[in-house]
Design an enzyme around this catalytic site. Structure first.
Site, mmCIF file in Angstrom:
data_model
loop_
_atom_site.group_PDB
_atom_site.id
_atom_site.type_symbol
_atom_site.label_atom_id
_atom_site.label_comp_id
_atom_site.label_asym_id
_atom_site.label_seq_id
_atom_site.Cartn_x
_atom_site.Cartn_y
_atom_site.Cartn_z
ATOM 1 N N HIS A 34 -28.738 7.384 -7.391
ATOM 2 C CA HIS A 34 -28.961 6.117 -7.129
ATOM 3 C C HIS A 34 -28.848 5.779 -5.762
ATOM 4 O O HIS A 34 -27.779 5.668 -5.074
ATOM 5 C CB HIS A 34 -28.204 5.075 -7.894
ATOM 6 C CG HIS A 34 -28.693 3.760 -8.040
ATOM 7 N ND1 HIS A 34 -29.533 3.330 -6.789
ATOM 8 C CD2 HIS A 34 -28.461 2.541 -8.740
ATOM 9 C CE1 HIS A 34 -29.761 2.018 -7.225
ATOM 10 N NE2 HIS A 34 -29.138 1.488 -8.146
ATOM 11 N N CYS B 88 -30.553 -3.229 -4.918
ATOM 12 C CA CYS B 88 -31.504 -2.116 -5.567
ATOM 13 C C CYS B 88 -33.076 -2.330 -5.387
ATOM 14 O O CYS B 88 -33.729 -1.325 -5.542
ATOM 15 C CB CYS B 88 -30.869 -1.446 -6.726
ATOM 16 S SG CYS B 88 -29.269 -1.634 -7.096
ATOM 17 N N HIS C 16 -35.793 2.369 -13.641
ATOM 18 C CA HIS C 16 -34.485 2.089 -12.910
ATOM 19 C C HIS C 16 -33.551 3.061 -13.315
ATOM 20 O O HIS C 16 -33.041 3.849 -12.761
ATOM 21 C CB HIS C 16 -34.273 0.793 -12.828
ATOM 22 C CG HIS C 16 -33.271 0.428 -11.869
ATOM 23 N ND1 HIS C 16 -33.236 0.713 -10.534
ATOM 24 C CD2 HIS C 16 -31.905 -0.182 -12.120
ATOM 25 C CE1 HIS C 16 -32.361 0.179 -9.984
ATOM 26 N NE2 HIS C 16 -31.539 -0.332 -10.752
#
Length: 368
Positions: free
Chosen positions: A330, A161, A293
């Site tokens: 995401h 990520c 995040h």
């Protein structure tokens, strides 16, 4: 002399829209793009929601002879990179000597799964001859290089990520060092394939309804797809050609937990934030907004809150913190690129996009 780095172009494609303008209008209004997934047999998935780009037709964006060479993740990368370069007003020799650094967490999963279906389910004896150039992790970076005429340093970064964040940091370091004056950087991923979705289901971190970062009763993350790209330039180069600069990329921080593969560390995240502040030469009180995040998992949101409090102390109570993943999902290796664009736009518009679906803070998630 270390070159200062500025952002002169932005491009974004996600479930929120096909360009930066659409993306920002949806973000600013707090409109999530999380819906029921399409394109999969009914009942085949336990978790059937995601931030999926709807009604996407490659033929509307690419020549027919190019499409066979492009996995979906490369298509998204090219769309965002083209927009960023156009926004920056770059072409010809100015672009030819640039760098391209593209992050991805998954690479060409669409191509991989089509190949496995052909070999294992249909019983074919041969793979498609374009399987490698379509599906390799560096395919998106290669296509951005070829289609935009970039002949400087071109490479991929893959660190889950953090892939796009690392790509942007590497591009900034190239400019600072004087190796290049211009770089196209960001990330791309297209994770909506059956096998990859089943693998994510097995992780047991997916929400089955929507994404609620930092919220009591949050159930997990919601996957998204897309690409976020920026054009970075040395301030000297941008000023010389009269380019508009959206923002300065003042500092970067990178760290590793050296711990558990899926359980994050507050100390590791705090270290990266401190390094970014040190690199930028600014104190904690200079920060007013944090694009978190904010995945919506139990572990991440709590640990991220602790990390921000470790670094900012009492000033943490004066930070505006939000997770735009609540709207665009995401997007894995693309997440940092999409959220970098969101953060620059937040600064330019003096508006912190909201955390959609937030009701009341989860235990330990006590930031604003």
């Amino acid at each position: 002399m270390i070159e200062k780095v500025v952002v002169t172009g932005m491009g974004c494609v996600s479930a929120l829209g096909r360009d930066v303008s659409q993306f920002w209008s949806q973000l600013a209004a707090g409109r999530p793009a999380i819906t029921e997934l399409t394109g999969f047999p009914a009942g085949s998935l336990k978790v059937n929601v995601g931030a999926q780009i709807q009604d996407f037709n490659p033929a509307a964006h690419f020549a027919s002879d190019l499409i066979p060479l492009l996995d979906r993740y490369s298509q998204l990368a090219l769309m965002a990179a083209r927009e960023a370069v156009g926004d920056a007003g770059l072409s010809g020799t100015l672009l030819r000597s640039a760098a391209a650094v593209i992050g991805t967490g998954c690479g060409g999963k669409e191509t991989d799964e089509q190949t496995y279906h052909r070999l294992y389910q249909e019983g074919k004896k041969r793979a498609h001859p374009l399987t490698i150039p379509r599906g390799m992790p560096s395919a998106a970076a290669s296509q951005v290089s070829m289609q935009l005429g970039i002949t400087g340093p071109v490479f991929s970064v893959s660190s889950a990520c953090a892939s796009a964040n690392h790509a942007i940091a590497q591009a900034a370091l190239l400019i600072r060092s004087g190796a290049v004056d211009v770089a196209v950087a960001g990330g791309t991923d297209a994770p909506f394939t059956y096998g990859l979705l089943k693998a994510w289901e097995a992780m047991r971190v997916l929400s089955n309804d929507t994404c609620r970062p930092f919220t009591a009763g949050r159930k997990g993350l919601v996957l998204g797809e897309g690409a976020g790209m920026v054009v970075l330039e040395s301030m000297r180069h941008a000023e010389h050609r009269g380019a508009h600069a959206y923002a300065e990329l003042a500092g970067c921080g990178m760290s590793s937990d050296a711990g558990h593969i899926t359980d994050p560390s507050a100390e590791g995240a705090a270290r990266a934030i401190r390094l970014a502040l040190k690199d930028a030469g600014c104190g904690e009180s200079a920060v007013s907004y944090v694009n978190a995040h904010g995945t919506g998992t139990q572990a991440n949101d709590l640990v991220e809150t602790r990390a921000l409090r470790q670094v900012f102390g009492d000033h943490a109570d004066r930070l505006a913190v939000s997770s735009t993943k609540s709207m665009h999902g995401h997007a894995l290796g693309a997440a940092g690129g999409i959220e970098f664009v969101a953060t620059v736009l937040a600064l330019c518009n003096d508006l912190a996009p909201p955390t959609a679906n937030f009701t009341e803070p989860g235990e330990g998630c006590d930031l604003d």
